[in-house]
Every structure is written in structure tokens, then in C-alpha cells.
Design an enzyme around this catalytic site. Structure first.
Site, PDB file in Angstrom:
ATOM      1  N   LEU A  60      -7.082   5.067  -2.046  1.00  0.00           N
ATOM      2  CA  LEU A  60      -8.268   4.289  -2.398  1.00  0.00           C
ATOM      3  C   LEU A  60      -9.462   4.759  -1.557  1.00  0.00           C
ATOM      4  O   LEU A  60      -9.376   4.832  -0.334  1.00  0.00           O
ATOM      5  CB  LEU A  60      -8.007   2.804  -2.143  1.00  0.00           C
ATOM      6  CG  LEU A  60      -9.177   1.870  -2.495  1.00  0.00           C
ATOM      7  CD1 LEU A  60      -9.373   1.807  -3.998  1.00  0.00           C
ATOM      8  CD2 LEU A  60      -8.920   0.464  -1.928  1.00  0.00           C
ATOM      9  N   HIS A  61     -10.557   5.092  -2.234  1.00  0.00           N
ATOM     10  CA  HIS A  61     -11.748   5.542  -1.515  1.00  0.00           C
ATOM     11  C   HIS A  61     -13.007   5.032  -2.193  1.00  0.00           C
ATOM     12  O   HIS A  61     -13.106   5.000  -3.420  1.00  0.00           O
ATOM     13  CB  HIS A  61     -11.781   7.064  -1.382  1.00  0.00           C
ATOM     14  CG  HIS A  61     -11.627   7.811  -2.664  1.00  0.00           C
ATOM     15  ND1 HIS A  61     -10.407   8.013  -3.280  1.00  0.00           N
ATOM     16  CD2 HIS A  61     -12.547   8.433  -3.469  1.00  0.00           C
ATOM     17  CE1 HIS A  61     -10.568   8.714  -4.385  1.00  0.00           C
ATOM     18  NE2 HIS A  61     -11.853   8.978  -4.530  1.00  0.00           N
ATOM     19  N   LEU A  62     -13.952   4.632  -1.367  1.00  0.00           N
ATOM     20  CA  LEU A  62     -15.252   4.129  -1.800  1.00  0.00           C
ATOM     21  C   LEU A  62     -16.281   5.253  -1.714  1.00  0.00           C
ATOM     22  O   LEU A  62     -16.373   5.932  -0.688  1.00  0.00           O
ATOM     23  CB  LEU A  62     -15.676   2.965  -0.892  1.00  0.00           C
ATOM     24  CG  LEU A  62     -17.112   2.425  -1.070  1.00  0.00           C
ATOM     25  CD1 LEU A  62     -17.220   1.631  -2.369  1.00  0.00           C
ATOM     26  CD2 LEU A  62     -17.488   1.539   0.125  1.00  0.00           C
TER      27      LEU A  62
END
Length: 801
Positions: free
Chosen positions: A700-702
Site C-alpha cells: 500500500l502506497h500513497l
């Protein structure tokens, strides 16, 4: 020509006479503006400026893009124009419309209920030719040397429009000042404004074709640094007589000269000057690998044997590279290796459109010889360091320290027969001046006893290593083509299968053996061993340690480059791997290697960094207990960060639940902190924080991305649409949805990637990425209301949408 004063009183009077409640917009006749001018006169630019600046609705109908962004027919343009008029829209007909016949059908549209205008961009022929030759990324691909001949031929047919054709107004522009005045006139046109009828700005109604066009065309031979061709009297002296004839006014009146003859004249001059084997290598739009002869200089490899291997490998790979081409480069016209290769390639009937030789400096192919290359090969030393002599020293010197840094990040050394693909930073002089996007380091065998690892004339081992070196080089080029969409799946599979067959006896770099073993030992203990081998070893590119025995023939491109398109291009680049992963559905969701069945081994880059950031200390900006912050290796804007979650099992937005809300808030806060830091440095930036509905890299990466989208890595529709359609979920919305419903809404429909290209500010549509980038570079429209709500955009102090 001064801007025309608008007639507002007439419109006002008509509005007063109208029925109660009927607006002037309903009563005023729509306008059809038929653009008239040669290629390069600025018709599309004129339309774009008016559309952007006007408060009225204008549409642009262009034959180059009428077919869903591709070239169409005149009939399609007429149909589209008719439909737009029924909706009461003003429109530009953006075609050359150079003669009366071409304009006639458009003048029939709408009958007397439509105002029919012409804007004639009657600019000097030399200016139109210069623009056409220089431009790149043209919608109709009319650029380079061929454009000069087309402009010339078209101007010979020029027939200026007249009012008796059916026009109510004609505006002539003879220079840039006239064009600017006409743009201002149409931009200022309001809902209650009309323009006076008549003919404005015409100097000479009986004007003939401008003289001297062919004389100018004959100077278009060797493209210069700007992409413009420059004259070389020596190389073209054999054509001097014909050039003088072409400049004769009587010759200009003759419309029967075939266009192809003109193009051949241009190419012949280039051929004689630079010595390539085919004039076709000057096509700007073809992805090109320029490479030197490996091991034949300092390493003293036998030239005859080397030329046999070059031709053998070129013949093997040339038809597997899709739209790519290969160019062998040497400095001298007297080069023996070029002569040998040319002769042997001719005997093999290798397609000269896909392989040729070129005389020139490999670090100045475009600025010095007009040859555009995306990729160049470097005959490297085993330490991957500058120094020594020849090609290696020249490339490192021309590229500056950026290349050395980028190389060091990926590997510390190289073994004979191996290649290393290195994306060249956009700040490198070699990228800025020559347009080089990648350098492929390749190391061949050494026969020089004064240099390390000499084979002492063992040509059995030497030829084997040199074949591996060229295979590695061409496979590296294929991987670049694949990530950029130049390779079809079929051709890429053939290329990779060929590599597998070639390498099957080399256990130290045998990808095929690993992939086959993964299938054969599915579910067994051995499968876990092979999965571990397939997992990328990122440490060697960070700490510089030698790990040559465990590397594949070609070091893979960092998967961040494929962040948007990895689902498709991953399968194309590694078809056997994708197939293998699909075969382990009966395994548990994760095994002790940590690889999820839904993620290929090449999609693990971010996971490795998130789990072990201390191993990548030089590549991250910040390490916290919950998150890691790093730059996107292939940013899609001036500022583009990734905030990674440091939680096992949280691969993507679909894995997020309510218990992860504190983590999401922490990620958002860190992203906001970095955005504000960048805004302190440059308050003109605007940021947006969000997630991809279906990312291509595990973990998960923003995304924290500035809204200028000014990056050479933003290359295609998928790149753009993944950040500018509902596929991109704003962080503030994700926080709200997870807080209320325990999960985020995923907008992962593949159709989002194929949506038409629209400006993220004014929402105007554009046919391709170059046109879109040109538009957004000057678009100052306010952002759509939805983006301005709920703090979806992050502005500098005192700024707003």
C-alpha cells in the site's frame, strides 16, 4: 492588422426584438471558421488559443485526430461539424483547406443559419517549412524532412478564399502580429457580439505561389541540433544544378513532380554526408538503440569474428523488436568493422529500415548528425566506472555525474556477457542535448593481455561471451520497448523465448530454468527455493557489492517505471513468469517467501523497501515506525513522492479495513507534511494526495504528486488517466469512506485507463500526450469544483483554485 471592433449594438437590438425569455445565445447564428493555411502555419495553435481564452463554446474539428485521436477522413469531419452545428456550437475546421474544392463542402453546412468565416494564415513559406521540419509529436506525423516537401507541394496549389465562395467574413494574416490580432478578436467574442462582414487584411488578391520554396527545400538535408536541417554545400554539390532549376518560377508552376523524388533528394544528401547505410534512419518517431562494436577496440577482439557475431545477433533479434531499430556506430568512415558488418548484413538481406550503420560520435548523434536515439549502449569496464578510454570514457563524460550515480544505484560491477539497463536522469546533459533516455552498459570478452580477465586468444570462450553480450544488449533494449508499449505481446514473447533458448546452458543466469522449475515443482519444497531466486535482489544495487553469479543476463528496469501499465506490460516482458504465478493458485495465499499469489516476483520492489528500509537508506527520504517516504523513481510530475505503509499483508487499497484507519491518517499526515515542505520551497506548486484503485506494485502506497505533470516519464494515456480519472482515489475520500463503511470504494474499471485525454483543469480534450502537455503548460483555468472541495488539493499559502 489591429483587433476588430465588435458590433454589440446590432446584437442588442435583435435581442430586444426577441420573444420574452429568449436569450441572445439562442438567436445568434453559430460560427464556422474554416482555417486556411499550409502545414506549419499555426492553424492548430490558433484554435487552441481561442478555445482556451474564449468565454464561448468552441470545438476544433481536425482530420488528423477525428478518428478517436487518429487520422480520419474528410467525410468524418463534415459529419462531426454538422452535428456540432445542430447543438449550436461554434467550430473551427482545422484542415489545410488550401483550395476552393477543399472548402466547398464545409461551406454547405447549416445553410443561411450559420456564419461562415475564413481565417487565412498566409505566412512566409520559409517559416512554415522551418516549423514543420522542427516540430515533434505532430498529430498527423508530418515532421522532419518529408514535411518540407509536403509544404512546398501544397503551396503550389494555394488558392486564396473569396467572399463569392459563400464566406461572410475572411481574415488574412501575413505575419505573427496579424495572427495575434485575429486570435484576440475571436477570443473576445461574447454571446451578444457579432463580427462585421467583409474581407480584412488582404494585400494582393491575385497573389501567386511564393517563390524560392524549392530552393529553400534543397537546404533541408542534415538535421541540426534543433531538429532543423542545415545545408552542406559540399555534400549536395552534385544537386546544385537541379536546385537551381527547382527555384525557377516556371518549374514551380508545374504540379506534376512526384513528392517521393523530392524526398529522395533530401535523403541522398544525408547519405553522402554521414555515411549511414540507409537514409531511413532519420525517422524521428522510431525508437532506436545506437551501439558501438563491443570488445573490438581496447579488448582487441578479432574484427572478422566480431562482425560475424554482430550480424548473427542482429539477424536473430531485428524482427523481434517490434517498431525498434538498431544502429551500429563508429567514428570513422574508414572503419573496418562497419565495412565488414555492412557487407555481411547485405548478404543476409537484413532489413535496412531496422538495422543500419552510422558514422559519428555516439555522444553527439543528434546534435552532430541528426540521428535521434532513445537508447545508447556503452562498452563498459567491469567496475562500471568512468575512465579508461574510448566509448566508455566519452559516454560518462558526456552524461555527467548523473550517469555514474544512476549506475551505482543499480550495480557495482558487471561480468563479461552481461548488460545493465540504466535510466538516464533527465538532468543529464546527454538527456537534455541528445534526448537519450537510457544507457545500457554491456561488457564483452577481453583479448588484450594488458587488460583484466584476458582470455589469451581462447576464441571458443570469447565468441560465446560476445554472443551473450549482444543478446544481453538487445534483450535490454527489448525490455525498454516493452515498458513503453512498442512491442506487441507476440513479438516480445518470441524475443524472450529466444533468449531462454540461448541461455539454457548457463545456470548462473538462466531465467528459463527457474521459471520451468517453478511450474514443475509447484507446491513442493523446491518451489520455495525457486521463488526465492526469482525474488529480485535489490541489495546489490544499493550497497555496490558484487553479486554477479546470481544475476540474470539483463538487469531488469526498476518496476516503478511500469507502475501504471505493469499488469499488461509485465505479462509482455515476462510472459513465462506471469504464467508460472498463475499456476500456483492452489497454494496458500502467501508462502514463507512472502510472495502473494496475486503479485508477480517483479512487483515486489516497494514491499522490499517497506519491510527493510535500512537496506535502502540512500534511496528513501524518511523512515518512521509506520511509514517510509521515497521519491518515485519515474516521477510523473516535478514532485512525486510515495508514502509506503510498513505493515505486512497490506498490499493495496482493497486490503484496507477500519482497523487500518490510524495508519491511513498517519500516511496522509506525512504526505501532507512533505507537500507543505515543497510548497515552502516553491509556492506555485499544487499537490494532490491519493491512491490508485488497483496498483501494479505490491505494498500500500500513497502518491503525493504535484499537479504540473511536467515529466518526461509521463508518456502515455494510462500514465495520465491513472492520476486524472476516478481510478485515482483522493486520500481525504478514502479516510472518510473507511471511517464510515470500513472500506474504500475501488474504481478499478480498466476503461478508466482508455478514457480520452482531458486537461485536469479546463477539461478540454486532446488527441495525444504531446498535445496535452503543450496545453497544460500554459492552461491557467480554475480546477473543477469537485477537486476544490474537501481539501482534495493542497495549495501554497494564500493560493486557491
Amino acid at each position: 492588422m489591429e483587433p476588430m471592433e465588435l458590433d454589440r449594438e446590432t446584437s442588442k437590438g435583435k435581442e430586444e426584438e426577441g420573444e420574452e425569455g429568449q436569450s441572445i445565445i439562442d438567436k445568434r447564428k453559430p460560427i464556422v471558421v474554416i482555417m486556411v493555411g499550409a502545414p506549419g502555419s499555426g492553424k492548430s495553435t490558433f484554435c487552441d488559443h481561442v478555445i482556451l481564452a474564449s468565454s464561448q463554446t468552441w470545438i476544433r474539428i481536425c482530420q488528423d485526430t477525428i478518428g478517436n485521436g487518429k487520422a480520419g477522413t474528410k467525410a468524418e469531419c463534415i459529419k462531426s461539424a454538422a452535428n456540432a452545428l445542430k447543438e449550436g456550437k461554434n467550430e473551427f475546421i482545422d484542415r489545410c483547406n488550401i483550395d476552393r474544392e477543399q472548402r466547398a463542402d464545409f461551406l454547405k453546412l447549416g445553410g443561411p443559419d450559420v456564419q461562415k468565416h475564413a481565417v487565412v494564415l498566409d505566412l512566409p513559406a520559409k517559416l512554415c517549412i522551418t516549423r514543420s521540419v522542427k516540430r515533434t509529436g505532430h498529430e498527423g506525423n508530418l515532421q522532419g524532412g518529408k514535411a518540407a516537401a509536403v509544404v512546398n507541394r501544397m503551396l503550389q496549389k494555394k488558392e486564396l478564399p473569396k467572399l463569392n465562395e459563400g464566406f461572410t467574413r475572411i481574415t488574412f494574416c501575413h505575419n505573427e502580429k496579424d495572427v495575434e490580432a485575429a486570435i484576440n478578436t475571436y477570443s473576445a467574442l461574447g454571446p451578444s457580439d457579432t463580427l462585421p462582414s467583409g474581407c480584412f487584411g488582404q494585400k494582393n488578391p491575385e497573389a501567386k505561389v511564393q517563390l524560392g520554396i524549392m530552393k529553400f527545400l534543397k537546404k533541408v538535408d542534415v538535421p541540426s541540433k534543433d531538429g532543423l536541417a542545415k545545408s552542406n554545400p559540399q555534400s549536395c554539390s552534385h544537386n546544385q544544378t537541379s536546385a537551381e532549376k527547382d527555384s525557377n518560377p516556371k518549374m514551380l508552376e508545374n504540379d506534376s513532380a512526384p513528392l517521393e523524388h523530392v524526398q529522395l533528394d533530401v535523403k541522398d544528401c544525408v547519405h553522402q554526408e554521414m555515411g549511414p547505410s540507409s537514409g531511413s534512419i532519420f525517422l524521428d518517431s522510431v525508437p532506436t538503440l545506437a551501439f558501438p562494436s563491443i570488445s573490438t577496440a581496447d579488448f582487441m577482439f578479432d574484427l572478422d569474428k566480431a562482425s560475424d557475431i554482430i550480424v548473427e545477433k542482429v539477424e536473430e533479434f531485428v524482427n523481434k523488436l517490434g517498431g525498434g531499430r538498431l544502429v551500429l556506430v563508429d567514428l570513422s568512415h574508414k572503419s573496418k568493422i562497419l565495412s565488414l558488418v555492412r557487407a555481411k548484413a547485405a548478404q543476409k538481406n537484413i532489413d535496412s529500415m531496422k538495422f543500419s550503420t552510422f558514422v559519428g560520435d555516439i555522444t553527439r548523434l543528434y546534435s552532430g548528425g541528426g540521428l535521434r536515439c532513445n537508447v545508447i549502449a556503452n562498452a563498459a569496464n567491469w567496475r562500471l566506472k568512468p575512465g579508461g578510454g574510448g566509448v566508455n570514457a566519452a559516454i560518462f563524460s558526456a552524461a555527467g555525474p548523473d550517469l555514474e550515480s544512476a549506475t551505482k544505484e543499480r550495480a557495482g560491477s558487471l561480468a563479461p556477457g552481461k548488460a545493465l539497463v540504466v535510466p538516464l536522469p533527465s538532468t543529464s546533459p546527454l538527456s537534455i542535448k541528445e534526448g537519450i533516455a537510457h544507457v545500457i552498459h554491456v561488457l564483452g570478452p577481453n583479448m588484450n593481455p594488458q587488460r583484466p580477465n584476458c582470455l589469451n586468444n581462447d576464441y571458443v570462450k570469447g565468441c560465446k561471451a560476445l554472443r551473450e553480450a549482444y543478446s544481453s544488449l538487445f534483450e535490454g533494449f527489448a525490455s525498454i520497448l516493452s515498458t513503453q508499449g512498442w512491442l506487441s505481446k507476440e513479438s516480445n514473447e518470441k524475443s524472450l523465448n529466444s533468449q531462454d533458448q540461448l541461455e539454457k546452458n548457463h545456470s548462473d543466469s538462466d531465467q528459463k530454468v527457474k521459471r520451468e522449475a517453478l511450474n514443475e515443482y509447484e507446491g513442493s519444497k523446491k518451489s520455495k527455493v525457486f521463488l526465492k531466486e526469482l525474488r529480485p535482489d535489490f541489495s546489490h544495487s544499493m550497497d555496490g557489492k558484487d553479486n554477479i553469479e546470481n544475476r540474470s543476463n539483463v538487469e531488469p528496469l526498476n518496476e516503478c517505471e511500469r507502475e501504471i501499465n505493469a499488469k499488461g506490460s509485465l505479462k509482455e516482458l515476462r510472459p513465462s513468469v506471469s504464467h508460472s504465478i498463475g499456476r500456483i493458485d492452489n497454494l496458500s495465499s502467501r508462502d514463507d517467501t512472502g510472495i502473494n499469489k496475486a503479485w508477480g516476483p517483479w512487483a515486489q520492489a516497494l514491499y522490499q523497501i517497506a519491510m527493510h528500509p535500512e537496506r535502502h537508506i540512500n534511496d528513501v527520504r524518511e523512515i518512521l515506525d509506520d511509514v517510509v517516504v521515497l521519491d518515485d523513481l519515474y516521477p510523473k510530475a516535478r514532485k512525486h513522492l510515495l508514502v509506503l505503509a510498513r505493515v505486512e499483508g497490506l498490499d493495496c487499497l482493497a486490503d484496507v479495513h477500519k482497523e487500518h484507519l490510524p495508519l491511513l491518517r498517519a500516511m496522509h499526515a506525512v504526505g501532507l507534511k512533505w507537500a507543505e515542505k515543497f510548497l515552502d520551497e516553491n509556492e506555485s506548486l499544487i499537490f494532490r494526495l491519493g491512491y490508485h484503485s488497483e496498483p501494479s506494485l505490491r505494498q500500500l502506497h500513497l502518491h503525493v504528486i504535484s499537479q504540473d505533470f511536467d515529466s518526461k516519464h509521463l508518456k502515455n494515456k494510462k500514465h495520465w488517466n491513472s492520476f486524472n480519472t476516478p481510478f485515482f482515489r483522493d486520500s481525504v475520500d478514502v479516510l472518510e469512506e473507511v471511517g464510515k463503511h470500513g472500506k474504500a470504494t475501488l474504481r478499478d474499471d480498466d476503461s478508466f485507463h482508455s478514457m480520452e485525454l482531458r486537461c485536469h483543469r479546463c477539461r478540454s480534450a486532446h488527441p495525444n500526450i504531446p498535445r496535452l502537455k503543450k496545453h497544460i503548460s500554459f492552461c491557467q483555468a480554475s480546477f473543477p469544483g469537485l477537486l476544490l472541495e474537501n481539501n482534495r488539493l493542497v495549495f501554497g499559502p494564500g493560493k486557491g483554485g
